[in-house]
Every structure is written in C-alpha cells, then in structure tokens.
Design a protein around this motif. Structure first.
Motif, PDB file in Angstrom:
ATOM      1  N   THR A  88       0.976  -0.935  -0.052  1.00  0.00           N
ATOM      2  CA  THR A  88      -0.024   0.017  -0.195  1.00  0.00           C
ATOM      3  C   THR A  88       0.674   1.228  -0.057  1.00  0.00           C
ATOM      4  O   THR A  88       0.813   1.996  -0.540  1.00  0.00           O
ATOM      5  N   ALA A  89       2.334   1.166   0.524  1.00  0.00           N
ATOM      6  CA  ALA A  89       3.270   2.251   0.897  1.00  0.00           C
ATOM      7  C   ALA A  89       3.506   2.767  -0.503  1.00  0.00           C
ATOM      8  O   ALA A  89       3.434   3.710  -0.642  1.00  0.00           O
ATOM      9  N   THR A  90       3.649   1.422  -1.209  1.00  0.00           N
ATOM     10  CA  THR A  90       4.110   1.819  -2.476  1.00  0.00           C
ATOM     11  C   THR A  90       4.212   2.334  -3.646  1.00  0.00           C
ATOM     12  O   THR A  90       3.907   3.236  -4.636  1.00  0.00           O
ATOM     13  N   ALA A  91       2.507   1.557  -3.316  1.00  0.00           N
ATOM     14  CA  ALA A  91       1.361   1.792  -4.493  1.00  0.00           C
ATOM     15  C   ALA A  91       0.842   3.400  -3.920  1.00  0.00           C
ATOM     16  O   ALA A  91       0.399   4.486  -4.777  1.00  0.00           O
ATOM     17  N   THR A  92       1.005   3.920  -3.425  1.00  0.00           N
ATOM     18  CA  THR A  92       0.680   5.666  -2.878  1.00  0.00           C
ATOM     19  C   THR A  92       1.196   6.286  -2.875  1.00  0.00           C
ATOM     20  O   THR A  92       1.514   7.191  -3.908  1.00  0.00           O
TER      21      THR A  92
END
Length: 190
Positions: A88-92
């Motif tokens: 999620t952090a990467t996608a964000t």
C-alpha cells in the motif's frame, strides 16, 4: 463455538463433579451394605476418577493445540498485514508521484495556454495595426491618385501636351516603393 456445545463449560464440569460425588456416595453406602459389591463399586469410582482425569488432560491438550493454532494464524495474518502495508505504501507513493507529475503537466499546459493567448492577442493587435496602416495607405494612395487625375484633367484642359502627366507605370512603381517603405517601418516597430 461448535453447535453441539450448548451448555456452558462450567455447568458441564459442575454436573460431572456432582455425578461423580453421587456415585462415590452410592459406593460408600454399597460398601456399608456388602463387601463384594463395595469393592466393585470402589473400583468403579476409581475408574471414573481416572476417566475424568484423562478427559481433563485431553481437554487441556486440545485447548493448548487450539491456542497454538490461533497464535500461528495470528503471526501469519500479521505477516500478510505487513506485506499489505508495504504494498500500500509503495502504491501510494507511485500514485502520489503520478499525481504530482499530472499536476505539474497541468500547470505547464495552463501556462502554455496563457502564453499562446497573449501571443494571439498580440498578433491580433498587430494585424489590426497593419490593417489600419493599409487603410491609411489606401486612402493616401486614393487621395494622390485623385490629385494626380484632377491635376491631369486640369493640365489637359490647359494644354494639349500629355507628355508631362505621370503614366500608370510610374504610379505603380510609386505605390510599390511606398508599400516597401511602410513594411520596413512596420518591421522596425515590431
């Protein structure tokens, strides 16, 4: 919880203890009444206590196994949650970078549009100035042509000699020189 266990665990344990106590009391009465039956009854009570202890051990072992299984599942779930957080952090961050890039492009395009609008307005203003200059030049040329023609008519009336009048070729050459001079002055002003 399972659908088979409708009675609470503490109630079941209490009932089992009461039954065991009742059987022990019955054995004590049987021992008082007869010795052979009393020995068999004592053996039955002892077997019941051993069975109760074995059942208790089995229940404890089952609870421990279930607790270990829940702990393993919790660790696995924690690992999945950590992985999802990283994803999620990467996608964000990727989406955030994309949004920043999109916003930067929008700002660039908006400034390009404003610049093009300014250039279009300046071009329209130049075209309007050039149109006014062309109109002024056309009026002056018409005035000169009228003046030359009226002068020609006046001279024709005054004398029969036509060699002093400017020819059409002379007028066209004069107009070309005048247009070149105006274009040169327009380039210098721009």
């Amino acid at each position: 919880m399972s659908g088979r266990r409708r009675v609470q665990r503490s109630v079941r344990v209490t009932v089992a203890c009461v039954l065991l106590a009742t059987s022990a009391a019955t054995v004590v009465l049987a021992v008082a009444a007869s010795t052979a039956v009393g020995a068999a009854a004592a053996l039955a009570v002892l077997a019941g206590v051993v069975a109760a202890r074995m059942t208790y051990s089995e229940v404890l072992q089952t609870r421990r196994a279930a607790a270990q299984d829940r702990a393993t599942q919790a660790r696995a779930f924690g690992a999945v949650v950590r992985t999802m957080r990283v994803e999620t952090a990467t996608a964000t961050s990727v989406l955030g970078a994309g949004l920043l890039d999109r916003d930067r492009r929008i700002v660039e395009l908006a400034s390009a549009i404003r610049f093009a609008d300014k250039r279009a307005l300046a071009a329209e203003a130049r075209a309007a100035r050039e149109a006014r200059r062309a109109d002024d030049a056309q009026r002056r040329l018409s005035g000169l042509l009228d003046q030359v023609l009226t002068q020609q008519v006046a001279e024709t009336k005054s004398s029969d000699a036509t060699d002093t009048l400017p020819s059409v070729v002379d007028l066209l050459a004069w107009e070309a020189r005048s247009g070149e001079a105006k274009a040169e002055s327009g380039r210098r002003q721009a």
